[in-house]
Design a protein around this motif. Sequence first.
Motif, mmCIF file in Angstrom:
data_model
loop_
_atom_site.group_PDB
_atom_site.id
_atom_site.type_symbol
_atom_site.label_atom_id
_atom_site.label_comp_id
_atom_site.label_asym_id
_atom_site.label_seq_id
_atom_site.Cartn_x
_atom_site.Cartn_y
_atom_site.Cartn_z
ATOM 1 N N HIS A 1 -9.128 -4.288 -3.901
ATOM 2 C CA HIS A 1 -9.572 -3.408 -4.978
ATOM 3 C C HIS A 1 -10.507 -2.295 -4.478
ATOM 4 C CE1 HIS A 1 -8.628 -6.505 -8.399
ATOM 5 N NE2 HIS A 1 -7.591 -6.231 -7.642
ATOM 6 N N PRO A 2 -11.458 -2.600 -3.569
ATOM 7 C CA PRO A 2 -12.301 -1.500 -3.064
ATOM 8 C C PRO A 2 -11.500 -0.408 -2.355
ATOM 9 C CG PRO A 2 -13.313 -3.615 -2.581
ATOM 10 C CD PRO A 2 -11.937 -3.908 -3.095
ATOM 11 N N SER B 1 1.070 11.475 3.798
ATOM 12 C CA SER B 1 1.974 10.963 2.783
ATOM 13 C C SER B 1 2.189 9.461 2.965
ATOM 14 C CB SER B 1 3.317 11.704 2.851
ATOM 15 O OG SER B 1 3.893 11.545 4.129
ATOM 16 N N ILE B 2 2.158 9.000 4.221
ATOM 17 C CA ILE B 2 2.240 7.571 4.517
ATOM 18 C C ILE B 2 1.089 7.256 5.441
ATOM 19 C CG2 ILE B 2 3.586 5.716 5.572
ATOM 20 C CD1 ILE B 2 6.089 7.235 4.824
ATOM 21 N N GLY B 3 0.221 6.328 5.052
ATOM 22 C CA GLY B 3 -0.966 6.067 5.851
ATOM 23 C C GLY B 3 -1.360 4.615 5.835
ATOM 24 N N LEU B 4 -2.518 4.358 6.394
ATOM 25 C CA LEU B 4 -3.028 3.001 6.514
ATOM 26 C C LEU B 4 -4.542 3.038 6.454
ATOM 27 C CD1 LEU B 4 -1.930 0.079 7.089
ATOM 28 C CD2 LEU B 4 -2.542 0.486 9.479
ATOM 29 N N LEU B 5 -5.113 2.253 5.551
ATOM 30 C CA LEU B 5 -6.562 2.079 5.471
ATOM 31 C C LEU B 5 -6.896 0.698 6.003
ATOM 32 C CD1 LEU B 5 -7.464 3.523 1.946
ATOM 33 C CD2 LEU B 5 -7.894 4.573 4.161
ATOM 34 N N GLU B 6 -7.866 0.615 6.888
ATOM 35 C CA GLU B 6 -8.211 -0.661 7.504
ATOM 36 C C GLU B 6 -9.707 -0.925 7.367
ATOM 37 O OE1 GLU B 6 -5.635 -1.643 11.198
ATOM 38 O OE2 GLU B 6 -6.012 0.520 11.321
ATOM 39 N N LEU C 1 -4.423 -1.749 4.251
ATOM 40 C CA LEU C 1 -3.717 -1.319 3.047
ATOM 41 C C LEU C 1 -2.803 -0.158 3.398
ATOM 42 C CD1 LEU C 1 -3.336 -1.431 -0.081
ATOM 43 C CD2 LEU C 1 -5.136 0.301 -0.216
ATOM 44 N N HIS C 2 -1.492 -0.367 3.244
ATOM 45 C CA HIS C 2 -0.538 0.718 3.422
ATOM 46 C C HIS C 2 -0.638 1.657 2.220
ATOM 47 C CE1 HIS C 2 1.760 -1.098 6.827
ATOM 48 N NE2 HIS C 2 1.249 -2.207 6.328
ATOM 49 N N THR C 3 -0.487 2.954 2.491
ATOM 50 C CA THR C 3 -0.564 3.944 1.409
ATOM 51 C C THR C 3 0.668 4.836 1.451
ATOM 52 O OG1 THR C 3 -1.801 5.533 2.765
ATOM 53 C CG2 THR C 3 -3.072 3.950 1.483
ATOM 54 N N ILE C 4 1.212 5.079 0.291
ATOM 55 C CA ILE C 4 2.294 6.052 0.125
ATOM 56 C C ILE C 4 1.826 6.999 -0.965
ATOM 57 C CG2 ILE C 4 4.721 6.421 -0.407
ATOM 58 C CD1 ILE C 4 5.305 3.596 0.433
ATOM 59 N N ASP C 5 1.580 8.279 -0.585
ATOM 60 C CA ASP C 5 0.925 9.185 -1.522
ATOM 61 C C ASP C 5 1.445 10.598 -1.335
ATOM 62 O OD1 ASP C 5 -0.893 9.799 -3.546
ATOM 63 O OD2 ASP C 5 -2.384 8.460 -2.669
ATOM 64 N N TYR C 6 1.070 11.466 -2.267
ATOM 65 C CA TYR C 6 1.351 12.889 -2.153
ATOM 66 C C TYR C 6 0.298 13.537 -1.260
ATOM 67 C CZ TYR C 6 4.464 12.453 -6.221
ATOM 68 O OH TYR C 6 5.467 12.102 -7.086
ATOM 69 N N GLN C 7 0.689 14.546 -0.510
ATOM 70 C CA GLN C 7 -0.300 15.313 0.238
ATOM 71 C C GLN C 7 -1.167 16.128 -0.714
ATOM 72 O OE1 GLN C 7 1.583 17.649 3.289
ATOM 73 N NE2 GLN C 7 1.865 15.891 4.641
ATOM 74 N N LEU C 8 -0.570 16.596 -1.789
ATOM 75 C CA LEU C 8 -1.323 17.322 -2.815
ATOM 76 C C LEU C 8 -1.372 16.462 -4.073
ATOM 77 C CD1 LEU C 8 0.192 20.904 -2.494
ATOM 78 C CD2 LEU C 8 -1.953 20.058 -1.556
ATOM 79 N N PRO D 1 1.435 -12.339 -0.885
ATOM 80 C CA PRO D 1 0.696 -13.227 0.006
ATOM 81 C C PRO D 1 1.568 -13.876 1.070
ATOM 82 C CG PRO D 1 1.014 -14.246 -2.145
ATOM 83 C CD PRO D 1 1.474 -12.829 -2.267
ATOM 84 N N GLU D 2 2.887 -13.931 0.842
ATOM 85 C CA GLU D 2 3.775 -14.548 1.827
ATOM 86 C C GLU D 2 3.861 -13.708 3.105
ATOM 87 O OE1 GLU D 2 5.007 -17.544 1.350
ATOM 88 O OE2 GLU D 2 4.071 -17.588 -0.643
ATOM 89 N N THR D 3 3.822 -12.391 2.955
ATOM 90 C CA THR D 3 3.878 -11.492 4.109
ATOM 91 C C THR D 3 2.522 -10.874 4.412
ATOM 92 O OG1 THR D 3 4.538 -9.671 2.644
ATOM 93 C CG2 THR D 3 6.297 -10.943 3.696
ATOM 94 N N ASP D 4 1.523 -11.130 3.544
ATOM 95 C CA ASP D 4 0.177 -10.568 3.675
ATOM 96 C C ASP D 4 0.231 -9.047 3.754
ATOM 97 O OD1 ASP D 4 -2.558 -10.909 3.705
ATOM 98 O OD2 ASP D 4 -2.691 -10.855 5.878
ATOM 99 N N LEU D 5 1.111 -8.448 2.967
ATOM 100 C CA LEU D 5 1.278 -6.998 2.976
ATOM 101 C C LEU D 5 0.765 -6.430 1.658
ATOM 102 C CD1 LEU D 5 4.184 -4.981 4.431
ATOM 103 C CD2 LEU D 5 3.322 -4.367 2.183
ATOM 104 N N ALA D 6 -0.118 -5.434 1.764
ATOM 105 C CA ALA D 6 -0.673 -4.751 0.590
ATOM 106 C C ALA D 6 -0.276 -3.279 0.648
ATOM 107 C CB ALA D 6 -2.190 -4.894 0.543
ATOM 108 N N LEU D 7 0.012 -2.714 -0.506
ATOM 109 C CA LEU D 7 0.469 -1.324 -0.588
ATOM 110 C C LEU D 7 -0.148 -0.662 -1.805
ATOM 111 C CD1 LEU D 7 2.473 1.065 0.099
ATOM 112 C CD2 LEU D 7 4.079 -0.072 -1.473
ATOM 113 N N ALA D 8 -0.613 0.588 -1.605
ATOM 114 C CA ALA D 8 -1.050 1.440 -2.716
ATOM 115 C C ALA D 8 -0.118 2.639 -2.764
ATOM 116 C CB ALA D 8 -2.491 1.892 -2.526
#
Length: 681
Positions: free
Chosen positions: A423-424, A577-582, A588-595, A640-647
């Motif tokens: 959440h943070p 547009s595709i990133g990663l916050l650690e 946390l994988h991120t898929i976002d708009y540049q603008l 939780p099975e793959t421990d993968l988080a995405l925003a």
Amino acid sequence: MNTAQNSSHVDRFQSSQAARKFYLEHLTELLRDSRLISDSAISAMIGGCGIYFDEMMNKRRQGSFEEEVRGLTSSRISLVGDDDLELDIRLDNLCNRLIESTSVPLWKTHLRFATILGRPDLPKNDNPVGPRGVTQGLHDLFSAAGASSLEKKFELLERIEVSLLTSLPGIYGQLDDFLQSIGVEVTQPPIASVQPPSRTPAAKPEPRLSASPVMPGAGEHPASATHALLSQGALDNLMFRLDQMERGQQNSLDFLTATSPKLETLIPELFGETGSNEETAPLVLQSDALGIPANSLEGQAIDLTGRFFNNLFSDPAIPGVLKETVAKLQVRVARIAVRDRSLYTRADHPCRQLIDRMATLLFGLPPTVPASHPVCRQLIETCDRLRQDNAGDASAFALAAAELEAQIGARHQKIFEAAAPYHPFLRQLDRREQADREIGEYYARLHLDSLPELLRNFLVQDWKRLLERAWFEQGQGGPAWQERTETLNALVWSFRPKADGEQRRALAQKLPGVLQAIKDGMETLGIAAETQTRILDACFELQTRALRPNGSEPPPPVGASVALAEVHQGHGIRQLSIGLLEAGNRALHTIDYQLPPATEGRNPVFSAGEWMEIKVDDVDQQLCLCLQSASTGRCLFFNPETDLALAIHPQLLAEQLKKGSARHLGQPGLFATLLSRISAS
């Protein structure tokens, strides 16, 4: 099966007498255990049941289909008083309820008595141990108990009918086992006997167990004359065969644990992650294998059910444990399909809901998930409880579906809790989007497009970092933000031509402080000294031009769009547009708009607990929606099975769903999906 051969191996008289003794003794025990009537009344009722047994054993005439479907009421049509008629109606109603509650075990005994008597065409109403004998014995019970009035007879009947409805099926089952133990085989009457539905109301049969299903792609109405109906005897035999098939299937699947604790709990090492995951060969249901005409409505129901399950078993994307668990219900589903026409037409049918929820419970698990997984154990236990239900009707499926729904909710809650540490991250992304939006709007008002490239890049990229820092520390109302924006506003003002001496004097007074603030900002940013000199020289050139009385106005701005676009081409993970916050051991994988798009309240809304398949690093991932941000609508997914988080931004997710690069899981449900494949084939 050859009846003559079967009957030759047993002594008919001895078998019938043994069956008579066994049946009457157990019926006596039933009545005594109920403690509802006296011993004399019990003896009278047992005597009446024995007389009926002997009458049926000595009855030699053959019945007809019309006699079977007419049932009890046709045998009791006579001129009687109102009280006797009311009692007969009540007893007939009890008899029908007993027939319904004991249908399968009663039919098994019927087939064995057909062998004893050598009569494969024995009408079902002539079963020597049938409920008709019980109701005949009740007349003798009333006389022995001194129940002369209708009220007293009803009072006695109310006291005993619950015990009969509860315990009589068990007696028939025990009697069937007893007859089998003494060598009496079952007779298989010709199941292919069919009756075409009549178009004349006078020939309309009594209500039957079967209700014709509407088959996808059948091309004909269920009432079409080309669709034959099984006779009631053939239908009962079909249900008996399905029951035997289900029992044999259960024995083959459960022979290791049928009378002992689960081996998983005794020897867990044998059922670990490295254990065998081979699937049990599925049962194949076909009408011809059961001797059912394919053009009959019951045959269509059997074949459609077989095709449905074959599609399920052949789908590689369905986990093997789900296939094995659903396979155990195949015969039970076929029995419902034969009885209930709405199974393949009603989207909310309990049977369909159960299979859909079985699939939903396993969303996010790999196809090779072992049966020892906690979620799989829940599924298997629910299925086992359903199979132990003797009725096996739609209501039992509804209860199992409700149980699975509760398990799905509990699993979602655990996933939501496991996703809480992310959440943070989501709040950080939301704040960065808000900062980008507000800073971009601020830069758009400055009209920096006409400035030299070196100076423009410094302002919209480097100085923007100072604005971001001020925004995140104290927001737009904080002193740091005010200081940075006032410096930038004054610098941009210093570049504009001054029309009169007063403006030029004001510029000369402000200029040293503005340049010093710019110099301090570049030091804070760590810009190289050489680059600082070039930037200050560019500023000096524009300011010198602005101080000249005949200084020319710079070219008009080409619009805010270019400046805004350049603002958002700055550095930092938020711009990808595709990133990663650690942070720590979490990512946390991120898929976002540049603008950041202008949402204006138009963000799509999704529901927590929805499962979707989304590409992450070019791999399809099954993820559960755990949270949607209230401020930006950004969606947080986790498995939780793959421990993968995405925003992912909601508008971007909606676009992917529309294009098909992402998809909802369970929409449509598994049942409807497999059924559509049958219709398309």
